[in-house]
Design a protein around this motif. Structure first.
Motif, PDB file in Angstrom:
ATOM      1  N   LYS A 118       1.898   5.178  -1.717  1.00  0.00           N
ATOM      2  CA  LYS A 118       1.365   6.384  -2.351  1.00  0.00           C
ATOM      3  C   LYS A 118       2.531   7.180  -2.939  1.00  0.00           C
ATOM      4  CE  LYS A 118      -2.462   7.765  -1.714  1.00  0.00           C
ATOM      5  NZ  LYS A 118      -3.755   7.613  -2.442  1.00  0.00           N
ATOM      6  N   LYS A 119       2.352   7.632  -4.187  1.00  0.00           N
ATOM      7  CA  LYS A 119       3.373   8.429  -4.839  1.00  0.00           C
ATOM      8  C   LYS A 119       3.217   9.890  -4.424  1.00  0.00           C
ATOM      9  CE  LYS A 119       5.727   8.526  -9.296  1.00  0.00           C
ATOM     10  NZ  LYS A 119       5.669   8.081 -10.715  1.00  0.00           N
ATOM     11  N   ASN A 141       5.884  -2.614   1.753  1.00  0.00           N
ATOM     12  CA  ASN A 141       5.939  -1.370   0.987  1.00  0.00           C
ATOM     13  C   ASN A 141       7.365  -1.018   0.583  1.00  0.00           C
ATOM     14  OD1 ASN A 141       3.174  -1.121   1.327  1.00  0.00           O
ATOM     15  ND2 ASN A 141       3.311   0.390   2.973  1.00  0.00           N
ATOM     16  N   CYS A 193       0.874  -1.173   0.000  1.00  0.00           N
ATOM     17  CA  CYS A 193       0.000   0.000   0.000  1.00  0.00           C
ATOM     18  C   CYS A 193       0.910   1.222   0.000  1.00  0.00           C
ATOM     19  CB  CYS A 193      -0.920   0.002   1.216  1.00  0.00           C
ATOM     20  SG  CYS A 193      -2.090   1.387   1.218  1.00  0.00           S
ATOM     21  N   TYR A 236       8.134   8.428  -2.413  1.00  0.00           N
ATOM     22  CA  TYR A 236       7.003   7.565  -2.113  1.00  0.00           C
ATOM     23  C   TYR A 236       6.715   7.542  -0.609  1.00  0.00           C
ATOM     24  CZ  TYR A 236       7.813   5.811  -6.840  1.00  0.00           C
ATOM     25  OH  TYR A 236       7.978   5.721  -8.206  1.00  0.00           O
ATOM     26  N   TRP A 237       5.430   7.544  -0.285  1.00  0.00           N
ATOM     27  CA  TRP A 237       4.983   7.322   1.096  1.00  0.00           C
ATOM     28  C   TRP A 237       4.795   5.831   1.281  1.00  0.00           C
ATOM     29  CZ3 TRP A 237       0.336   5.157   2.886  1.00  0.00           C
ATOM     30  CH2 TRP A 237       0.036   5.358   4.232  1.00  0.00           C
ATOM     31  N   GLY A 275      -6.900   6.908   2.800  1.00  0.00           N
ATOM     32  CA  GLY A 275      -6.724   6.956   1.346  1.00  0.00           C
ATOM     33  C   GLY A 275      -6.230   8.302   0.869  1.00  0.00           C
ATOM     34  N   ASN A 276      -6.804   9.380   1.386  1.00  0.00           N
ATOM     35  CA  ASN A 276      -6.394  10.734   1.003  1.00  0.00           C
ATOM     36  C   ASN A 276      -5.137  11.110   1.775  1.00  0.00           C
ATOM     37  OD1 ASN A 276      -9.838  11.296   1.055  1.00  0.00           O
ATOM     38  ND2 ASN A 276      -8.624  11.425  -0.817  1.00  0.00           N
ATOM     39  N   LEU A 277      -4.011  11.144   1.074  1.00  0.00           N
ATOM     40  CA  LEU A 277      -2.730  11.390   1.721  1.00  0.00           C
ATOM     41  C   LEU A 277      -2.447  12.868   1.923  1.00  0.00           C
ATOM     42  CD1 LEU A 277      -0.043  10.217   2.783  1.00  0.00           C
ATOM     43  CD2 LEU A 277       0.812  10.259   0.421  1.00  0.00           C
TER      44      LEU A 277
END
Length: 400
Positions: free
Chosen positions: A5-6, A63, A3, A12-13, A177-179
């Motif tokens: 996030k770019k 990750n 999981c 990347y997170w 979901g919303n980073l």
């Protein structure tokens, strides 16, 4: 399954969230959970910025391996040694035995205290504004002692203008979901948690936060990547201004908070009457809390938000009702200052809470203790009408 996030083309997170944890630091309730943020930069050298809490270590390593995609890990930048960010450094070292730990001198003894691997063999020690080139990117390091541990520092990517802010600019709350902060209604849904996080975790160290903000003001910052909560890429000034207000101990709002303790409801009744009188005089958005059911972290946070504070408590075992005593102890520990405070007390035969509460606030900085107070003998009677009215009038007049 990963999981990830770019954040940018090469950043990347790789963090995660814990929604099962009830108490952050085993003290502060977090009904919305908490996120643990960690970042990986894929440059000529690979860079990991902080790790995560042990509770999400499995997800973290999935990750990390996914993002590295077979590459080795060259650097781990250690901005903060608290276990919710450093717990798995030992596991990272075992998996990537050639990794270099980038940290400041104050971090080294903490690494030795937490872990057993040979520390000196793999550390790159940095000082104020030292730089580390990783290829396209160059990091500069800014020391942030006592924000909120002595070894804390922040890292600044001079190319993409990103500040990796450690515990600064963080907040309670899981990532849904919303980073990014601009993907959520931060002021409505996150600000209370952000305030409560800052005040209770870092609020005592306002001077040190002010020093860091002055350093940050010399940098061009386009993005803030904290270790808890959403990433900031828009409207940074709004959130930075909140930090400036909180860390300078200025009231965020001209508002009244009433915190009360009540054993059988009589002190609560007095607080309700005062609140009603304030409302009748035009005071809006009054906040009221029962200290027996509201966590102290909420009341501490609200005390930093509001300009005018009322504390009402009965005497108990020759002192202050225990739940209220805890709240006042927390306020003192967090260096509350620059507030207007009113005291109300109750006592059936020997009311002493008011005197002792006043003594606590007298030891705090720049507290205006109103002479007007209210003493109740068991239950509110007509005799207290005048003192309640006088207190309401004094609070109202000092708000304008």
């Amino acid at each position: 399954m990963h999981c990830v996030k770019k954040v940018t083309d090469d950043l990347y997170w790789i963090g995660g969230s814990d929604r099962r944890l009830a108490l952050f630091e085993n003290v502060y309730p977090i009904p919305r959970g908490v996120s643990y943020n960690s970042y990986v930069l894929l440059d000529e050298k690979t860079v990991l910025l902080d790790t995560v809490d042990a509770s999400i270590s499995g997800l973290f390593f999935e990750n990390l391996e996914y993002v590295l995609d077979g590459r080795t890990l060259d650097y781990l930048i250690v901005n903060h040694m608290e276990p919710d960010h450093c717990a798995i450094i030992g596991d990272v070292v075992r998996r990537y035995p050639d990794v270099k730990l980038v940290c400041n001198a104050k971090t080294v003894p903490m690494l030795k205290q937490f872990f057993d691997f040979p520390v000196e063999d793999r550390t790159v020690i940095v000082k104020e504004m030292d730089t580390l080139c990783t290829g396209k990117h160059t990091f500069a390091f800014v020391m942030a002692p006592m924000v909120h541990w002595p070894e804390a520092m922040v890292s600044y990517d001079t190319v993409d203008k990103i500040l990796f802010s450690a515990d600064g600019f963080g907040t309670f709350g899981a990532i849904n979901g919303n980073l990014f902060a601009d993907e959520v209604n931060f002021e409505r849904d996150w600000l209370d948690d952000a305030r409560r996080y800052f005040i209770n975790i870092v609020g005592k160290y306002g001077v040190q936060v002010q020093n860091l903000l002055k350093k940050a003001a010399t940098l061009e910052i386009k993005m803030i990547c904290p270790l808890h909560g959403p990433i900031w890429r828009e409207n940074l000034g709004w959130f930075i201004e909140k930090y400036d207000t909180w860390s300078s101990y200025k009231p965020e709002d001209q508002a009244v908070m009433i915190a009360y303790a009540s054993i059988y409801g009589n002190t609560e009744n007095a607080a309700e009457i005062l609140a009603s009188k304030l409302a009748d005089k035009g005071v809006k958005n009054i906040a009221m809390y029962d200290v027996s059911v509201t966590d102290p972290s909420v009341i501490v946070s609200e005390s930093f938000r509001c300009s005018h504070l009322v504390f009402a408590a009965p005497s108990y075992n020759g002192g202050i009702f225990t739940k209220m005593e805890t709240v006042l102890s927390e306020l003192k520990a967090h260096s509350l200052q620059n507030r207007t405070v009113a005291i109300m007390e109750n006592g059936t035969w020997a009311p002493v809470a008011g005197k002792q509460m006043r003594e606590i606030f007298a030891g705090m900085k720049n507290i205006e203790l109103l002479e007007e107070g209210v003493t109740i003998r068991s239950a509110v009677k007509e005799a207290q009408e005048a003192s309640l009215e006088a207190l309401a009038e004094k609070i109202t007049s000092s708000l304008t």
